[in-house]
Design a protein around this motif. Structure first.
Motif, PDB file in Angstrom:
ATOM      1  N   LEU A 207      64.066  40.638  83.427  1.00  0.00           N
ATOM      2  CA  LEU A 207      64.602  39.287  83.289  1.00  0.00           C
ATOM      3  C   LEU A 207      66.075  39.323  82.903  1.00  0.00           C
ATOM      4  O   LEU A 207      66.882  38.527  83.411  1.00  0.00           O
ATOM      5  CB  LEU A 207      63.799  38.503  82.244  1.00  0.00           C
ATOM      6  CG  LEU A 207      62.323  38.244  82.602  1.00  0.00           C
ATOM      7  CD1 LEU A 207      61.633  37.481  81.483  1.00  0.00           C
ATOM      8  CD2 LEU A 207      62.190  37.517  83.925  1.00  0.00           C
ATOM      9  N   ALA A 208      66.440  40.258  82.017  1.00  0.00           N
ATOM     10  CA  ALA A 208      67.860  40.416  81.663  1.00  0.00           C
ATOM     11  C   ALA A 208      68.662  40.825  82.898  1.00  0.00           C
ATOM     12  O   ALA A 208      69.782  40.340  83.122  1.00  0.00           O
ATOM     13  CB  ALA A 208      68.009  41.446  80.552  1.00  0.00           C
ATOM     14  N   LEU A 209      68.082  41.713  83.709  1.00  0.00           N
ATOM     15  CA  LEU A 209      68.759  42.169  84.922  1.00  0.00           C
ATOM     16  C   LEU A 209      68.943  41.013  85.909  1.00  0.00           C
ATOM     17  O   LEU A 209      70.037  40.837  86.486  1.00  0.00           O
ATOM     18  CB  LEU A 209      67.943  43.289  85.572  1.00  0.00           C
ATOM     19  CG  LEU A 209      68.475  43.846  86.895  1.00  0.00           C
ATOM     20  CD1 LEU A 209      69.792  44.589  86.667  1.00  0.00           C
ATOM     21  CD2 LEU A 209      67.443  44.763  87.551  1.00  0.00           C
ATOM     22  N   LEU A 210      67.893  40.213  86.103  1.00  0.00           N
ATOM     23  CA  LEU A 210      67.980  39.093  87.038  1.00  0.00           C
ATOM     24  C   LEU A 210      69.044  38.087  86.592  1.00  0.00           C
ATOM     25  O   LEU A 210      69.797  37.562  87.421  1.00  0.00           O
ATOM     26  CB  LEU A 210      66.625  38.407  87.170  1.00  0.00           C
ATOM     27  CG  LEU A 210      65.496  39.231  87.804  1.00  0.00           C
ATOM     28  CD1 LEU A 210      64.193  38.439  87.809  1.00  0.00           C
ATOM     29  CD2 LEU A 210      65.864  39.676  89.215  1.00  0.00           C
ATOM     30  N   ASP A 249      65.023  42.179  71.178  1.00  0.00           N
ATOM     31  CA  ASP A 249      65.879  42.749  70.133  1.00  0.00           C
ATOM     32  C   ASP A 249      66.427  44.122  70.520  1.00  0.00           C
ATOM     33  O   ASP A 249      67.455  44.559  69.996  1.00  0.00           O
ATOM     34  CB  ASP A 249      65.102  42.867  68.817  1.00  0.00           C
ATOM     35  CG  ASP A 249      64.838  41.498  68.193  1.00  0.00           C
ATOM     36  OD1 ASP A 249      65.558  40.545  68.550  1.00  0.00           O
ATOM     37  OD2 ASP A 249      63.907  41.391  67.372  1.00  0.00           O
ATOM     38  N   ASP A 250      65.741  44.811  71.435  1.00  0.00           N
ATOM     39  CA  ASP A 250      66.167  46.158  71.844  1.00  0.00           C
ATOM     40  C   ASP A 250      67.113  46.149  73.040  1.00  0.00           C
ATOM     41  O   ASP A 250      67.556  47.211  73.489  1.00  0.00           O
ATOM     42  CB  ASP A 250      64.936  47.013  72.197  1.00  0.00           C
ATOM     43  CG  ASP A 250      64.070  47.305  70.975  1.00  0.00           C
ATOM     44  OD1 ASP A 250      64.613  47.279  69.854  1.00  0.00           O
ATOM     45  OD2 ASP A 250      62.856  47.533  71.148  1.00  0.00           O
ATOM     46  N   LEU A 251      67.419  44.979  73.583  1.00  0.00           N
ATOM     47  CA  LEU A 251      68.265  44.917  74.772  1.00  0.00           C
ATOM     48  C   LEU A 251      69.746  45.094  74.421  1.00  0.00           C
ATOM     49  O   LEU A 251      70.220  44.539  73.426  1.00  0.00           O
ATOM     50  CB  LEU A 251      68.095  43.562  75.476  1.00  0.00           C
ATOM     51  CG  LEU A 251      66.773  43.304  76.194  1.00  0.00           C
ATOM     52  CD1 LEU A 251      66.726  41.868  76.693  1.00  0.00           C
ATOM     53  CD2 LEU A 251      66.579  44.274  77.345  1.00  0.00           C
ATOM     54  N   PRO A 252      70.484  45.826  75.259  1.00  0.00           N
ATOM     55  CA  PRO A 252      71.943  45.983  75.042  1.00  0.00           C
ATOM     56  C   PRO A 252      72.704  44.782  75.610  1.00  0.00           C
ATOM     57  O   PRO A 252      73.507  44.919  76.545  1.00  0.00           O
ATOM     58  CB  PRO A 252      72.246  47.268  75.808  1.00  0.00           C
ATOM     59  CG  PRO A 252      71.275  47.262  76.946  1.00  0.00           C
ATOM     60  CD  PRO A 252      70.011  46.624  76.409  1.00  0.00           C
ATOM     61  N   LEU A 253      72.460  43.603  75.039  1.00  0.00           N
ATOM     62  CA  LEU A 253      73.009  42.379  75.617  1.00  0.00           C
ATOM     63  C   LEU A 253      74.532  42.365  75.620  1.00  0.00           C
ATOM     64  O   LEU A 253      75.161  41.880  76.568  1.00  0.00           O
ATOM     65  CB  LEU A 253      72.472  41.159  74.852  1.00  0.00           C
ATOM     66  CG  LEU A 253      70.943  40.986  74.881  1.00  0.00           C
ATOM     67  CD1 LEU A 253      70.544  39.750  74.086  1.00  0.00           C
ATOM     68  CD2 LEU A 253      70.434  40.874  76.313  1.00  0.00           C
ATOM     69  N   GLY A 257      77.344  41.868  79.054  1.00  0.00           N
ATOM     70  CA  GLY A 257      78.214  40.699  79.171  1.00  0.00           C
ATOM     71  C   GLY A 257      77.432  39.409  79.010  1.00  0.00           C
ATOM     72  O   GLY A 257      76.238  39.346  79.306  1.00  0.00           O
ATOM     73  N   GLU A 258      78.092  38.360  78.537  1.00  0.00           N
ATOM     74  CA  GLU A 258      77.462  37.059  78.318  1.00  0.00           C
ATOM     75  C   GLU A 258      76.169  37.196  77.505  1.00  0.00           C
ATOM     76  O   GLU A 258      75.088  36.757  77.931  1.00  0.00           O
ATOM     77  CB  GLU A 258      77.150  36.372  79.656  1.00  0.00           C
ATOM     78  CG  GLU A 258      78.356  36.055  80.509  1.00  0.00           C
ATOM     79  CD  GLU A 258      79.161  34.885  79.944  1.00  0.00           C
ATOM     80  OE1 GLU A 258      78.645  34.158  79.079  1.00  0.00           O
ATOM     81  OE2 GLU A 258      80.312  34.722  80.381  1.00  0.00           O
ATOM     82  N   PRO A 259      76.216  37.816  76.306  1.00  0.00           N
ATOM     83  CA  PRO A 259      74.978  38.025  75.535  1.00  0.00           C
ATOM     84  C   PRO A 259      74.273  36.727  75.176  1.00  0.00           C
ATOM     85  O   PRO A 259      73.040  36.678  75.156  1.00  0.00           O
ATOM     86  CB  PRO A 259      75.468  38.767  74.283  1.00  0.00           C
ATOM     87  CG  PRO A 259      76.928  38.486  74.196  1.00  0.00           C
ATOM     88  CD  PRO A 259      77.400  38.353  75.613  1.00  0.00           C
ATOM     89  N   GLY A 260      75.046  35.675  74.901  1.00  0.00           N
ATOM     90  CA  GLY A 260      74.422  34.396  74.572  1.00  0.00           C
ATOM     91  C   GLY A 260      73.618  33.842  75.730  1.00  0.00           C
ATOM     92  O   GLY A 260      72.492  33.350  75.550  1.00  0.00           O
ATOM     93  N   LEU A 261      74.168  33.932  76.934  1.00  0.00           N
ATOM     94  CA  LEU A 261      73.477  33.446  78.126  1.00  0.00           C
ATOM     95  C   LEU A 261      72.223  34.274  78.394  1.00  0.00           C
ATOM     96  O   LEU A 261      71.159  33.729  78.712  1.00  0.00           O
ATOM     97  CB  LEU A 261      74.418  33.508  79.327  1.00  0.00           C
ATOM     98  CG  LEU A 261      73.828  33.099  80.683  1.00  0.00           C
ATOM     99  CD1 LEU A 261      73.383  31.645  80.659  1.00  0.00           C
ATOM    100  CD2 LEU A 261      74.832  33.333  81.801  1.00  0.00           C
ATOM    101  N   LEU A 262      72.341  35.589  78.261  1.00  0.00           N
ATOM    102  CA  LEU A 262      71.201  36.460  78.515  1.00  0.00           C
ATOM    103  C   LEU A 262      70.074  36.175  77.525  1.00  0.00           C
ATOM    104  O   LEU A 262      68.900  36.087  77.904  1.00  0.00           O
ATOM    105  CB  LEU A 262      71.626  37.926  78.417  1.00  0.00           C
ATOM    106  CG  LEU A 262      72.524  38.439  79.555  1.00  0.00           C
ATOM    107  CD1 LEU A 262      73.085  39.807  79.204  1.00  0.00           C
ATOM    108  CD2 LEU A 262      71.734  38.518  80.854  1.00  0.00           C
ATOM    109  N   ARG A 263      70.400  36.043  76.255  1.00  0.00           N
ATOM    110  CA  ARG A 263      69.372  35.781  75.247  1.00  0.00           C
ATOM    111  C   ARG A 263      68.725  34.421  75.474  1.00  0.00           C
ATOM    112  O   ARG A 263      67.508  34.266  75.340  1.00  0.00           O
ATOM    113  CB  ARG A 263      69.977  35.863  73.849  1.00  0.00           C
ATOM    114  CG  ARG A 263      68.951  35.731  72.728  1.00  0.00           C
ATOM    115  CD  ARG A 263      69.588  35.975  71.374  1.00  0.00           C
ATOM    116  NE  ARG A 263      69.994  37.355  71.212  1.00  0.00           N
ATOM    117  CZ  ARG A 263      69.182  38.341  70.829  1.00  0.00           C
ATOM    118  NH1 ARG A 263      67.906  38.072  70.592  1.00  0.00           N
ATOM    119  NH2 ARG A 263      69.630  39.569  70.698  1.00  0.00           N
ATOM    120  N   ALA A 264      69.522  33.434  75.835  1.00  0.00           N
ATOM    121  CA  ALA A 264      68.984  32.090  76.055  1.00  0.00           C
ATOM    122  C   ALA A 264      68.102  32.030  77.297  1.00  0.00           C
ATOM    123  O   ALA A 264      67.159  31.237  77.362  1.00  0.00           O
ATOM    124  CB  ALA A 264      70.128  31.090  76.182  1.00  0.00           C
TER     125      ALA A 264
END
Length: 663
Positions: A207-210, A249-253, A257-264
């Motif tokens: 999902l982070a990749l997508l 919590d283990d993802l290298p967000l 890049g765009e860690p806020g967008l990825l987490r959301a």
């Protein structure tokens, strides 16, 4: 016509057939009064097979072995009438050509589209509604496979995958990484694997990749994907909720890049399939369907082996045409209690890979991983390129007794099962349970080496860790969380519902045993320490089928002791429910293997029936074994276990997505 209906009534009276099967046969007979008796009989048998989990009646297998195909007489068969026995003999003696001839009636049977109540596709006889369900699921899968999702530039994809999957000591390919890569290029993907193979970790990284690869919106800014997560039961949803939170919590967000967008973008809440689709207040069915699709771009369905054909058809109907569908699950677990075995059919060829040479080359370019030549097949199918089996268990190492036994059972390797029993393996025990005296030490202390697992330890937490009545609500919440954790350490699983070793009788026996030991204040009704499982969805209470709670004595509004049922509410929280509000629950000192799906326990004891049963299958034993984390006990006859190992489940259906016809 009255003759066959009378014979079918004898089957109903004998418990061989359901009332609904008889009613469907009567409907078919009424639609065409001159229809052959054998056609009416076939209609009843097709309905009977639905009740056993089959999507259709396979006439070829019926003609070859009617008793085994229909599972008749049933295991609990007592003395039956001559009429019931005579009809079974007639069914067994009917050749395939006679079934075909009887079904050549266009008023009642069609080869496909139409309005007839029955559909005959090849040798498979369907009730029309289930043929339509199967066709809609097939069309949805094939459309997504044909469309694909477009390949991201290999360099960008590989860069992201290297961040998500840092290189480690792998003996072979990193299949989690391969699964993410292949799923990123298809609008339909399946990730399957046994316990501890990292299905949840894989899908969170996917999902982070997508989201990382998502094209920008019309304004040129990164567009947040609408992602939803679903599971078939409340219990499975709760487990995935907890796993998702840890995996995020283990993802290298920051590095992506765009860690806020990825987490959301990665949902923190998992919904049941029924809650996702929503019930309609004005009509039968769901609020979301082909006319009112779900507002999403990506749907992840966990524990897909537990989803029946009807629910899957409703789900794919509610997907927007461009939505991506990702299925997770263990293909070797028990199939849904409802009709259908979709995950098993979709993953039928997963062990062999069948990746095209071009797919293997693309995987190496995009991930750096080399697909073993044994898994490359120049005749691979489109579906094969979208199904990835995770092959390395992080829970069970090479020396794990549970892992070795699960592998041997799953492979149907009877000599290896016998060898493991004779040699013994750490974490696996074998016990005969012919009496209450033999049952007592297992139930009370779990039979674990340290004696800390079992119902005695759980009930000691109930009694000895209880806060004083003057303590605040936080103290009682913390205590209830401890009780729920203690209960989840040990579970007795039953293969059957009825009989001396069935779940109904075992719950009664265990409650009486605990009462005699002075560990329970009562053995019937509502009492302090009673664990219960919800057996139906209750949306008003927010409780789903499969949710487990524990009845505890707590201070009431007036300060006096009263009973409440504590249910886990995620992240260590607890919610309390009045017993009087729980309309559909059952005691779960023991539960069926089916009900245990989606759960894990520190120690599991699988109680085999006192005699052979058709429900005792390889998949049931494998599912029971893989509910255990540290210890597993085979409780019962080793000979019956061997019978189960040699009896794989075969569900009839026609989701034929392979050119060679395999399914």
């Amino acid at each position: 016509m009255s003759g066959v209906m009378a014979s079918l009534r004898a089957w109903v009276d004998a418990g061989w057939l359901r009332e609904v099967d008889h009613a469907f046969a009567a409907f078919v007979a009424a639609e065409a009064p001159q229809a052959p008796d054998r056609l009416v009989l076939a209609a009843a048998l097709a309905s009977h097979q639905l009740g056993r989990g089959h999507v259709c009646l396979d006439l070829a297998t019926l003609a070859a072995d009617a008793n085994d195909t229909l599972a008749l007489p049933p295991d609990e068969d007592a003395e039956t009438s001559d009429a019931a026995q005579a009809l079974l003999r007639e069914v067994a003696a009917t050749p395939l050509r006679d079934w075909r001839a009887a079904l050549a009636d266009p008023r009642l049977v069609a080869p496909g589209e139409g309005a007839t109540p029955l559909v005959l596709a090849g040798t498979r006889l369907y009730l029309r509604r289930y043929w339509q369900h199967e066709q809609s699921v097939r069309r949805a899968v094939e459309a997504r496979l044909a469309r694909g999702a477009g390949d991201a530039p290999p360099a960008r994809l590989r860069e992201a995958l290297e961040l998500l999957f840092p290189r480690g000591p792998h003996a072979g390919p990193d299949w989690q990484k391969v699964a993410c890569a292949l799923a990123s290029r298809s609008d339909f993907a399946v990730v399957t694997g046994g316990p501890g193979t990292g299905k949840t970790t894989t899908v969170v990284r996917l999902l982070a990749l997508l989201q990382h690869l998502a094209p920008p919106g019309d304004d040129g800014h990164p567009r947040r994907l609408r992602i939803r997560l679903a599971a078939p039961t409340g219990k499975a949803a709760a487990r995935l909720n907890d796993s998702i939170a840890r995996a995020v919590d283990d993802l290298p967000l920051d590095q992506l890049g765009e860690p806020g967008l990825l987490r959301a973008a990665i949902p923190s809440k998992v919904e049941t399939v029924h809650r996702l689709l929503g019930s309609s207040p004005v009509r039968r069915g769901f609020r979301h369907d082909e006319h009112n699709p779900l507002p999403l771009d990506v749907l992840v369905l966990d524990e897909a082996s537990m989803v029946g054909l009807e629910a899957m058809a409703a789900l794919v109907a509610a997907l927007p045409p461009r939505a991506r569908l990702i299925l997770l699950g263990d293909k070797d677990q028990l199939a849904s209690v409802e009709a259908g075995g979709l995950l098993g059919e979709l993953c039928r060829r997963a062990d062999g890979g069948h990746f095209l040479p071009a797919t293997a080359q693309w995987v190496q370019a995009a991930t750096g991983e080399v697909v073993p030549s044994a898994l490359v097949d120049a005749a691979g199918e489109p579906l094969d390129q979208a199904v990835v089996k995770l092959r390395h268990s992080h829970r069970f190492d090479a020396e794990s007794g549970i892992g070795q036994l699960a592998d041997a059972v799953n492979a149907g390797d009877l000599p290896r099962v016998r060898r493991l029993r004779e040699e013994g393996r750490e974490g696996v025990a074998w016990r005969e349970l012919a009496s209450d005296a033999a049952l007592r030490p297992l139930v009370l202390d779990g039979g674990a080496p340290d004696g800390r697992v079992g119902l005695r330890a759980y009930l000691q937490v109930v009694r000895e860790a209880r806060p004083s009545l003057e303590a605040g609500s936080e103290a009682f919440d913390a205590w209830a969380a401890r009780v729920l954790a203690a209960w989840s350490r040990f579970q007795l699983l039953c293969a059957v519902r009825r009989g001396p070793h069935g779940v109904e009788r075992m719950n009664e026996r265990i409650a009486q045993l605990l009462l005699r030991e002075g560990l329970l204040p009562a053995a019937t009704g509502w009492y302090d320490g009673r664990p219960v499982m919800v057996t139906g969805n209750d949306y008003a209470l927010g409780l789903m089928n499969g949710d487990v709670g524990v009845t505890l004595e707590v201070p009431g509004p007036d300060g006096r002791p009263t009973l409440r049922v504590a249910f886990p509410s995620g992240e260590g929280a607890v919610r309390w429910v009045l017993p009087s509000r729980l309309q559909a629950v059952e005691t779960v000192f023991a539960m069926t293997v089916h009900k245990s799906q989606g759960s894990e326990f520190e120690h599991v004891a699988l109680l085999l029936p006192d005699r052979d049963s058709r429900v005792l299958t390889r998949e049931l034993v494998y599912t029971g074994i893989t509910r255990a984390r540290r210890w597993f006990t085979v409780a019962g006859s080793a000979a019956l276990l061997e019978v189960a190992v040699e009896r794989p489940t075969r569900r009839s259906g026609g989701l034929l997505l392979h050119r060679d016809g395999s399914r």
